[in-house]
Every structure is written in C-alpha cells, then in structure tokens.
Enzyme design. Structure first.
Site, PDB file in Angstrom:
ATOM      1  N   GLY A   1     -13.819  30.334 -16.028  1.00  0.00           N
ATOM      2  CA  GLY A   1     -13.972  28.892 -15.844  1.00  0.00           C
ATOM      3  C   GLY A   1     -15.082  28.581 -14.853  1.00  0.00           C
TER       4      GLY A   1
ATOM      5  N   THR B   1     -13.977  31.059  -8.030  1.00  0.00           N
ATOM      6  CA  THR B   1     -12.877  30.393  -8.731  1.00  0.00           C
ATOM      7  C   THR B   1     -12.327  29.284  -7.856  1.00  0.00           C
ATOM      8  OG1 THR B   1     -10.585  30.541  -9.462  1.00  0.00           O
ATOM      9  CG2 THR B   1     -11.298  32.266  -7.972  1.00  0.00           C
TER      10      THR B   1
ATOM     11  N   ASP C   1      -9.443  28.444  -7.957  1.00  0.00           N
ATOM     12  CA  ASP C   1      -8.060  28.848  -7.649  1.00  0.00           C
ATOM     13  C   ASP C   1      -7.970  29.659  -6.346  1.00  0.00           C
ATOM     14  OD1 ASP C   1      -7.678  27.755 -10.160  1.00  0.00           O
ATOM     15  OD2 ASP C   1      -7.653  29.699 -11.168  1.00  0.00           O
TER      16      ASP C   1
ATOM     17  N   ARG D   1       4.525   2.654  -3.409  1.00  0.00           N
ATOM     18  CA  ARG D   1       4.845   3.626  -4.461  1.00  0.00           C
ATOM     19  C   ARG D   1       4.836   5.070  -3.948  1.00  0.00           C
ATOM     20  NH1 ARG D   1       0.921   0.945  -9.076  1.00  0.00           N
ATOM     21  NH2 ARG D   1       2.535  -0.312 -10.054  1.00  0.00           N
TER      22      ARG D   1
ATOM     23  N   HIS E   1     -10.115  18.717 -14.649  1.00  0.00           N
ATOM     24  CA  HIS E   1     -11.399  19.392 -14.506  1.00  0.00           C
ATOM     25  C   HIS E   1     -12.356  18.696 -13.539  1.00  0.00           C
ATOM     26  CE1 HIS E   1      -9.658  21.201 -18.049  1.00  0.00           C
ATOM     27  NE2 HIS E   1     -10.442  22.225 -17.833  1.00  0.00           N
TER      28      HIS E   1
ATOM     29  N   GLN F   1     -11.937  18.678 -10.636  1.00  0.00           N
ATOM     30  CA  GLN F   1     -11.984  19.624  -9.516  1.00  0.00           C
ATOM     31  C   GLN F   1     -13.057  20.694  -9.700  1.00  0.00           C
ATOM     32  OE1 GLN F   1      -7.439  20.453  -8.513  1.00  0.00           O
ATOM     33  NE2 GLN F   1      -7.740  19.630 -10.549  1.00  0.00           N
TER      34      GLN F   1
HETATM   35  O1  F6P Z   1      -9.111  29.216 -13.319  1.00  0.00           O
HETATM   36  C1  F6P Z   1      -9.719  27.976 -13.167  1.00  0.00           C
HETATM   37  C2  F6P Z   1      -8.966  26.898 -13.896  1.00  0.00           C
HETATM   38  O2  F6P Z   1      -9.620  25.666 -13.644  1.00  0.00           O
HETATM   39  C3  F6P Z   1      -7.493  26.799 -13.546  1.00  0.00           C
HETATM   40  O3  F6P Z   1      -7.264  26.186 -12.302  1.00  0.00           O
HETATM   41  C4  F6P Z   1      -6.970  26.036 -14.743  1.00  0.00           C
HETATM   42  O4  F6P Z   1      -5.613  26.316 -14.962  1.00  0.00           O
HETATM   43  C5  F6P Z   1      -7.812  26.571 -15.867  1.00  0.00           C
HETATM   44  O5  F6P Z   1      -8.987  27.124 -15.287  1.00  0.00           O
HETATM   45  C6  F6P Z   1      -8.197  25.553 -16.906  1.00  0.00           C
HETATM   46  O6  F6P Z   1      -8.850  26.213 -17.947  1.00  0.00           O
HETATM   47  P1  F6P Z   1      -9.670  25.460 -19.071  1.00  0.00           P
HETATM   48  O7  F6P Z   1     -11.007  25.113 -18.506  1.00  0.00           O
HETATM   49  O8  F6P Z   1      -9.781  26.472 -20.170  1.00  0.00           O
HETATM   50  O9  F6P Z   1      -8.898  24.248 -19.465  1.00  0.00           O
END
Ligand code: F6P
Length: 360
Positions: free
Chosen positions: A14, A140, A142, A177, A284, A286
């Site tokens: 990713g 990453t 993550d 909320r 995405h 992020q």
């Molecule tokens: O590993 C990076 C990541 O953005 C994860 O946080 C997320 O679960 C995954 O990739 C999303 O993957 P895709 O871009 O295939 O939807």
C-alpha cells in the site's frame, strides 16, 4: 572509488506519504557515486510485464515538487504474490522467474525495496532465488514493521487522523454528540493510539486490548457527569466485535479488507448510553497528502543509508530508526518481529495516565 553499480528501486504494498521523498533520496545519493538507478514501475508487476516497465531515474526527474508529493511516482501494488500469482481464471502460477529474468535483462544486481513486512518476505525469496542483493526500506502507515521505531508514512497518517479529531471536536461539542473515528492500521493499533492521544480522545480502541461495551459506556457516562457534553472515540479498523469477530468487506477479485467496526461501535455506544452518535471512517485519506516534515526527514535518511549499505556491499538488511539514529538490521529478523502495540508501550501508559479508556 566505489565500483559502478546499477540499482533497481521499487515501491511495494500500500502507498503512503513519503515514498517519493525516499526514492528521491536514494537517487540523489546514488548519483553522487555515479551509479545508475532504475525505477521499476508498479512494484514487482513492472517486471512481470513485457516490455518491462521501468525508467532510469536521475536527480533531474525530481523537480522541486516531488519531495512534497504523496503517492509514489513509480506506482505500487499490494496484490499478486509472484510465487502464487492469480491468473484471472481462478488458477495460480509461480511467476517468480519472470521477475528475476526482468532484473537480469535490466542488469540489476542490487535492489532497494521500499515496503512493509509482506513485501519484504516476497522480495527476500526473489533475491535468494535470483541471486539479487536486497536492501529494504520500511514504509507503512501501520508502523508495524519490526526492529524500527518508525516506518515512512506513519507520521503523516497520524497527523491526518489527529487533524480529523481536531475537526470533529467542535462539531461534537456543538451537537453534544459522541463522535467515533475509525482509522486504519491493520492488526496494529499505532495510528489509533498516537492520534487518539494527540487529538484528545476519551476512548481509544485498538486490536491489542480487548474491550467491553460496558467499559466504553462507563467512560462516556463519566465524561458527561464531569460536565462535558461530547466525547471522542477512536477505533482501529481491526478491532473485533464484542463476540470476537473481525469485520471485513470483500472487494473485487475477492480481496478482503477491514471495514465496519466504526459503525458497529457507534451503534453499541448509542444503545448503551443513549448519546447521539456519529461515525467517520477516515480510510485512504490517511495514505494521501503531502508528507510531514518528519516523514520527509526519515525518508531522506533511509534513502541515503540504503545507498551507503550498497556501497559497503551489505545486503539482506533493512534500514531502521533506533534511538535517534539510522541503523540497519537483518531483514529476516525485522520480518520475524511483527511490531504491534505492547501492553507496556509507553503510549499505553500515557493514555491510561491521561484517563483515556481502552474500553477494558
Ligand atoms: O497496510 C496499509 C493499509 O492502508 C492498511 O492500514 C489498510 O488496512 C489497508 O492498507 C488497505 O488496503 P487497500 O489499499 O487495498 O484498501
């Protein structure tokens, strides 16, 4: 004088912010040594196609804007293990020799792989089989790659998630909320934990710490009793349902991805507390955006160190950040030490010290 080298470079898995800064850094550093850098397009997929998809990269390819750009100028892929490649008709084939053949055709002896642990595992196998020398640069959002404190892209993802909380807080207060923010991170709760602390969350749910709905509801009630009319909840995508089920969605080609836990937690909160609740799934967002200064700095340091390793003839190593230094570690060990949030992580202590609930 260093011997002349021909290096391949690719981004794999990713995307995230800071990939272009990483590529740029490696190209600039290699250029000072007079080496040739070949950018392989779309991860290993560029070496599967014929004609091969690649371009020779020089500092001239990096106008002033590339350093600041999200995404990757080379493209990437997070599917299609070449050792078990889906052929589209339901069958799978080992296509690894096509990739190795592509490297040989391009005269690539050294490969810089910018990826996460999944990509590194595949690239190591290819390197061993094809007699390629591999250096890994961790990236990453993550931040789950072992033996490095930080991977390229994490800081930007946390910044984006923190900004989302900054934007949710005023509207949460206006409407009294509970705002639930679902963030990415796969099986590691690093984004949720860091952004939750930085963005003033009341509850942070991460896959590493089991929660109960009563635990979450209790915290939200206490916030209200203390006189605040809103709460912020951050939930990491791989958090499971109360009965331990992961929530996933299926995409084209049968790809499974996490999704749905924000809505699930939001309705549990509404049922348990009666508080009006809204859910935002950050997704995405992020991964895009211009990299933060920190991601650009880490990317630059990692690219330079990767070229230094190649100059020293050291392969099968991953660049890492440790104790304010840029070091390198065996790739095999980095892959083996998956890095999720530990129970004694200083940020877990910090969150608890701030009275943030993990719902436990
Ligand atoms: O590993 C990076 C990541 O953005 C994860 O946080 C997320 O679960 C995954 O990739 C999303 O993957 P895709 O871009 O295939 O939807």
């Amino acid at each position: 004088m260093s011997p002349s080298r021909r290096i391949g470079i690719l981004t794999s898995g990713g995307d995230c912010a800071g990939l272009n800064a990483t590529i740029r850094s490696a190209v600039y550093a290699a250029d000072t040594l007079g080496w040739t850098v070949i950018g392989i397009e779309q991860g290993t997929a560029g070496l599967l196609d014929r004609p091969l998809r690649y371009r020779v990269l020089t500092p001239a390819d990096f106008s002033g804007v590339v350093l600041r750009q999200g995404g990757t100028i080379l493209g990437t892929t997070n599917k299609g293990d070449p050792f078990n490649f889906p052929m589209g008709d339901g069958s799978f084939r080992d296509r690894s020799m096509e990739i190795i053949g592509g490297c040989r055709e391009l005269g690539i002896e050294w490969l810089i792989g910018i990826g996460g642990d999944g990509s590194f595992a595949i690239l190591r196998k290819l390197a061993a089989q094809g007699d390629l020398k591999l250096v890994g640069i961790p990236k990453t959002i993550d931040n789950d790659v072992g033996l490095t404190e930080v991977a390229v892209g994490f800081d930007t993802a946390v910044t984006v998630a923190t900004e989302a909380l900054d934007r949710l807080q005023p509207t949460a207060a206006s409407h009294a909320r509970v705002m639930v923010l679902e963030v990415m991170g796969r099986d590691a709760g690093h984004i949720a934990l860091s952004a939750g602390i930085a963005g003033g969350a009341d509850v942070i749910l991460i896959p590493e710490i089991p929660y109960t709905i009563e635990g979450i509801a209790e915290k939200i009630r206490r916030v209200r009793q203390a006189g605040r009319n809103f709460s912020l909840v951050v939930v990491s995508e791989a958090v499971k349902t109360a009965d331990g089920q992961p929530l996933q969605k299926t995409f084209s080609g049968g790809e499974r991805r996490f999704g749905g836990i924000g809505d699930y937690v939001g309705s549990l909160i509404e049922d348990a507390t009666g508080a009006e609740t809204r859910v935002t799934v950050l997704g995405h967002v992020q991964r895009g955006s211009s990299p933060t200064w920190r991601d650009r700095m880490i990317a630059s340091a990692f690219g330079v160190h990767a070229v230094k390793l190649i100059q020293e003839g050291k392969s099968d190593r991953m660049i890492a950040w440790a104790n304010r230094d840029v070091i390198d570690v065996p790739l095999e060990e980095a892959i083996a030490h998956y890095h999720c949030v530990g129970m004694h992580d200083p940020l877990v202590r910090t969150a608890r010290g701030l009275g943030i609930s993990f719902g436990d």
